[in-house]
Scaffold this active site. Structure first.
Site: not given
Length: 209
Positions: A8-10
């Site tokens: 989920g981390s950009a």
């Protein structure tokens, strides 16, 4: 090469898209921050700053997503399109990378993360700063197809990771027509776009809570 990440981390998604662009396969190592996996002694030996994303390429450890992106582009890129060798062209790419890190992504985090992770109320001042950041990007993109120069670079990939995160948070991009047009195009053109989309769906769960 080993890649410690959360889908989920950009910043993690930016690295994954860059790896796809240069044709490098990552050995994905899911790192559960909530469970404290980043604080285990074996991880601290790799990265004493205990953050993700972290890349280990044949014993060489590197963290900070934009540093990893430029490393991959320089070492494994078939040409210099992703990260130009020309000093002025590279300077523009670097400016956009630093803008993403210190302004665009940071202001998103400053506004949304206290609400998501600390259950704090929305801060109107931080919301305006976030809107100003997207306004700056809108100005950069006036008359431009890409964020830094006349072809796709690592700056497009890192900013795509950030803007797609804005999008999933419900931020109204339609008020920024140059950003909206760029986003519509780049999400189709970017290598690894499907990886980014899958990661966005993971991040979206935080807002559904």
């Amino acid at each position: 090469m080993d890649f410690y990440y959360l889908p989920g981390s950009a910043p993690c998604r930016a690295v994954q898209m860059t790896a796809a662009a240069v044709g490098v396969e990552l050995n994905l190592k899911l790192t559960n921050l909530m469970a404290g996996e980043h604080m285990k002694p074996e991880f601290l030996k790799i990265n004493p700053q205990h953050c993700i994303p972290t890349l280990v390429d044949n014993g060489f450890a590197l963290w900070e997503s934009r540093a990893i992106c430029t490393y991959l582009a320089e070492k494994y890129g078939k040409d210099d399109k992703l990260y130009p060798r020309d000093a002025q062209k590279r300077a523009v790419v670097n400016q956009r990378l630093y803008f993403d890190m210190g302004t665009l992504y940071q202001r998103f985090a400053d506004y949304y993360y206290p609400q998501i992770f600390a259950k704090q109320p929305a801060n109107a001042e931080n919301e305006q700063k976030m809107k100003d950041a997207v306004g700056f990007l809108n100005t950069f993109l006036d008359g431009q197809k890409y964020v830094a120069g006349d072809s796709l670079t690592v700056a497009d990939l890192t900013i795509l990771a950030t803007i797609s995160t804005y999008d999933v948070a419900g931020f109204d991009l339609s008020k920024y027509p140059h950003v909206a047009a760029w986003y519509e195009n780049i999400r189709k053109e970017a290598p690894g776009a499907a990886i980014n989309q899958a990661g966005i769906e993971e991040f979206k769960k935080y807002f559904e809570k």
